[in-house]
Design an enzyme around this catalytic site. Structure first.
Site, PDB file in Angstrom:
ATOM      1  N   ALA A  92       0.875  -1.170   0.000  1.00  0.00           N
ATOM      2  CA  ALA A  92       0.000   0.000   0.000  1.00  0.00           C
ATOM      3  C   ALA A  92       0.909   1.215   0.000  1.00  0.00           C
ATOM      4  CB  ALA A  92      -0.877  -0.018   1.231  1.00  0.00           C
ATOM      5  N   GLU A 116       4.361  -5.125   7.351  1.00  0.00           N
ATOM      6  CA  GLU A 116       3.667  -4.024   8.038  1.00  0.00           C
ATOM      7  C   GLU A 116       4.133  -3.840   9.469  1.00  0.00           C
ATOM      8  OE1 GLU A 116       2.210  -6.378   6.216  1.00  0.00           O
ATOM      9  OE2 GLU A 116       0.783  -5.451   4.822  1.00  0.00           O
ATOM     10  N   GLU A 146      -1.004  -8.986  -0.583  1.00  0.00           N
ATOM     11  CA  GLU A 146      -2.441  -9.178  -0.328  1.00  0.00           C
ATOM     12  C   GLU A 146      -3.250  -9.126  -1.623  1.00  0.00           C
ATOM     13  OE1 GLU A 146      -1.964  -6.093   2.755  1.00  0.00           O
ATOM     14  OE2 GLU A 146      -3.195  -7.381   4.017  1.00  0.00           O
ATOM     15  N   GLY A 199       0.458  -4.780   0.973  1.00  0.00           N
ATOM     16  CA  GLY A 199      -0.728  -4.773   0.115  1.00  0.00           C
ATOM     17  C   GLY A 199      -0.486  -5.441  -1.232  1.00  0.00           C
TER      18      GLY A 199
HETATM   19  C1  HXC Z   1       5.093   4.344  -1.086  1.00  0.00           C
HETATM   20  C2  HXC Z   1       6.955   3.340  -1.947  1.00  0.00           C
HETATM   21  C3  HXC Z   1       6.573   2.091  -1.417  1.00  0.00           C
HETATM   22  C4  HXC Z   1       5.350   2.022  -0.686  1.00  0.00           C
HETATM   23  C5  HXC Z   1       8.450   1.831  -2.433  1.00  0.00           C
HETATM   24  N1  HXC Z   1       8.118   3.135  -2.560  1.00  0.00           N
HETATM   25  N2  HXC Z   1       7.515   1.176  -1.739  1.00  0.00           N
HETATM   26  N3  HXC Z   1       6.214   4.436  -1.782  1.00  0.00           N
HETATM   27  N4  HXC Z   1       4.644   3.169  -0.553  1.00  0.00           N
HETATM   28  N5  HXC Z   1       4.889   0.883  -0.174  1.00  0.00           N
HETATM   29  C6  HXC Z   1       8.869   4.174  -3.257  1.00  0.00           C
HETATM   30  C7  HXC Z   1      10.105   4.574  -2.481  1.00  0.00           C
HETATM   31  O1  HXC Z   1       9.785   5.488  -1.451  1.00  0.00           O
HETATM   32  C8  HXC Z   1      10.940   5.191  -3.569  1.00  0.00           C
HETATM   33  O2  HXC Z   1      10.468   6.490  -3.826  1.00  0.00           O
HETATM   34  C9  HXC Z   1      10.612   4.335  -4.787  1.00  0.00           C
HETATM   35  O3  HXC Z   1       9.357   3.699  -4.493  1.00  0.00           O
HETATM   36  C10 HXC Z   1      11.645   3.258  -5.043  1.00  0.00           C
HETATM   37  O4  HXC Z   1      11.813   2.502  -3.852  1.00  0.00           O
HETATM   38  P1  HXC Z   1      13.260   2.261  -3.158  1.00  0.00           P
HETATM   39  O5  HXC Z   1      12.998   1.991  -1.719  1.00  0.00           O
HETATM   40  O6  HXC Z   1      14.197   3.364  -3.506  1.00  0.00           O
HETATM   41  O7  HXC Z   1      13.718   0.935  -3.918  1.00  0.00           O
HETATM   42  P2  HXC Z   1      14.708  -0.193  -3.339  1.00  0.00           P
HETATM   43  O8  HXC Z   1      15.852   0.457  -2.607  1.00  0.00           O
HETATM   44  O9  HXC Z   1      14.997  -1.067  -4.497  1.00  0.00           O
HETATM   45  O10 HXC Z   1      13.858  -1.007  -2.267  1.00  0.00           O
HETATM   46  C11 HXC Z   1      12.703  -1.749  -2.644  1.00  0.00           C
HETATM   47  C12 HXC Z   1      11.851  -2.143  -1.379  1.00  0.00           C
HETATM   48  C13 HXC Z   1      11.538  -0.866  -0.570  1.00  0.00           C
HETATM   49  C14 HXC Z   1      12.661  -3.128  -0.527  1.00  0.00           C
HETATM   50  C15 HXC Z   1      10.597  -2.828  -1.881  1.00  0.00           C
HETATM   51  O11 HXC Z   1      11.001   0.111  -1.449  1.00  0.00           O
HETATM   52  C16 HXC Z   1      10.563  -1.079   0.540  1.00  0.00           C
HETATM   53  O12 HXC Z   1      10.909  -1.623   1.579  1.00  0.00           O
HETATM   54  N6  HXC Z   1       9.309  -0.615   0.337  1.00  0.00           N
HETATM   55  C17 HXC Z   1       8.275  -0.684   1.368  1.00  0.00           C
HETATM   56  C18 HXC Z   1       7.780  -2.088   1.497  1.00  0.00           C
HETATM   57  C19 HXC Z   1       6.666  -2.165   2.547  1.00  0.00           C
HETATM   58  O13 HXC Z   1       6.884  -1.894   3.728  1.00  0.00           O
HETATM   59  N7  HXC Z   1       5.485  -2.518   2.103  1.00  0.00           N
HETATM   60  C20 HXC Z   1       4.351  -2.635   2.964  1.00  0.00           C
HETATM   61  C21 HXC Z   1       3.611  -1.343   2.955  1.00  0.00           C
HETATM   62  S1  HXC Z   1       2.277  -1.353   4.118  1.00  0.00           S
HETATM   63  P3  HXC Z   1      11.484   7.740  -3.938  1.00  0.00           P
HETATM   64  O14 HXC Z   1      10.556   8.905  -4.134  1.00  0.00           O
HETATM   65  O15 HXC Z   1      12.284   7.773  -2.695  1.00  0.00           O
HETATM   66  O16 HXC Z   1      12.302   7.401  -5.171  1.00  0.00           O
HETATM   67  C22 HXC Z   1       1.044  -2.236   3.388  1.00  0.00           C
HETATM   68  C23 HXC Z   1      -0.139  -2.697   4.153  1.00  0.00           C
HETATM   69  C24 HXC Z   1      -0.904  -1.605   4.696  1.00  0.00           C
HETATM   70  O17 HXC Z   1       1.098  -2.541   2.264  1.00  0.00           O
HETATM   71  C25 HXC Z   1      -0.784  -1.516   6.134  1.00  0.00           C
HETATM   72  C26 HXC Z   1      -0.621  -0.114   6.571  1.00  0.00           C
HETATM   73  C27 HXC Z   1       0.836   0.426   6.504  1.00  0.00           C
END
Ligand code: HXC
Length: 257
Positions: free
Chosen positions: A65, A131, A111, A108
């Protein structure tokens, strides 16, 4: 534009939805929710479409998400907006959905992948529910669908630690249907979708409903539901044609597909 977060195309009887927010690794924001649900509903309403493929990019199916969109919201705001409830509409699509996952399917993204009916993974796929690292828990069904897919032990492991599964573990655990080399992912997904779309549609829709009932009912209720659907399919031309063609040793010519 109605579809600025996804690419939508049609190939024969297969509708293809490609998540397309490359700069955010396909993070699922409100616009993406709107566009995916709208595209899926339009394909579902189109009798010329018999299966849907949902995919992302090489690097990410979806990295979750959209964290930035949610970060500052208050509890009451999340509750009043019923954040994520809109994704339920995706699970009400009757047309079978083949999910094709390469790279990250996190939070997400994992999911959403689990909402698909047949899930094909590239060998590059990574699944996770991270999360907990953000101070929350899965909110698009992860605690429920992951547990049903892989069992309590692995689901607890992933949801409590946030660790990722690679494609091999995902297949071993029953999270995905198949794993293929990344270069073959889309072809394999399209072939699978074409196979599904070539089958008689009444039986296909009944089959999806029957399997999904397994997650919602007792065994006896589910078996009864299946049997009634099975009986109902004897009212279709396709059952008559399919069984006649078998007996006559020829290819069936289905009406509804
Ligand atoms: C918003 C996101 C994002 C996300 C990545 N980006 N995931 N933006 N929401 N979930 C953005 C980054 O901020 C970055 O933007 C760009 O995408 C590229 O990501 P990087 O991190 O620079 O890439 P990399 O170093 O290759 O790492 C990839 C990754 C990492 C390991 C997947 O991006 C990551 O850990 N993302 C979050 C994963 C996560 O926690 N997902 C669960 C979300 S919560 P910029 O502008 O900096 O270039 C969820 C459930 C909902 O889904 C529950 C409530 C929270």
């Amino acid at each position: 534009d109605q579809h600025d977060t996804v690419l939508v195309e049609t190939r024969g009887r297969v509708g293809i939805i490609t998540l397309n927010r490359p700069r955010a690794l396909n993070a699922l924001d409100a616009a993406t929710l709107r566009d995916v649900v709208a595209a899926a509903a339009a394909f579902d309403a189109d009798p010329a479409i018999g299966a849907i493929v949902l995919t992302g990019s090489e690097k990410a199916f979806a990295a979750g998400a959209d964290i930035k969109e949610m970060a500052a919201r208050s509890g009451p705001e999340m509750f009043l907006a019923d954040w994520f409830a809109g994704w339920d509409a995706f699970t009400r699509v009757r047309t079978p959905v083949v999910g094709a996952v390469a790279g990250y399917a996190l939070g997400g993204g994992c999911e959403l992948a689990m909402m698909c009916d047949v899930l094909i993974a590239a060998d590059t796929a990574r699944f996770g529910q991270p999360e907990i690292n953000l101070g929350v828990i899965p909110g698009m069904g992860g605690s429920q669908r992951l547990t049903r897919a892989v069992g309590k032990a692995k689901a607890m492991d992933m949801v409590l630690t946030g660790r990722q599964m690679d494609a091999a573990e995902a297949e071993r655990s029953g999270l995905v249907s198949r794993v293929v080399p990344a270069a073959e992912l889309l072809d394999e997904a399209l072939r699978t979708a074409e196979t599904i779309a070539a089958r008689p549609l009444p039986a296909t829709l009944a089959a999806k409903e029957a399997v999904n009932a397994a997650f919602e009912t007792t065994l006896a209720q589910g078996v009864l539901f299946e049997r009634r659907l099975f009986h109902a399919l004897f009212a279709t031309e396709d059952q008559k044609e399919g069984m006649a063609a078998f007996a006559e040793k020829r290819e069936p010519r289905f009406t509804h597909r």
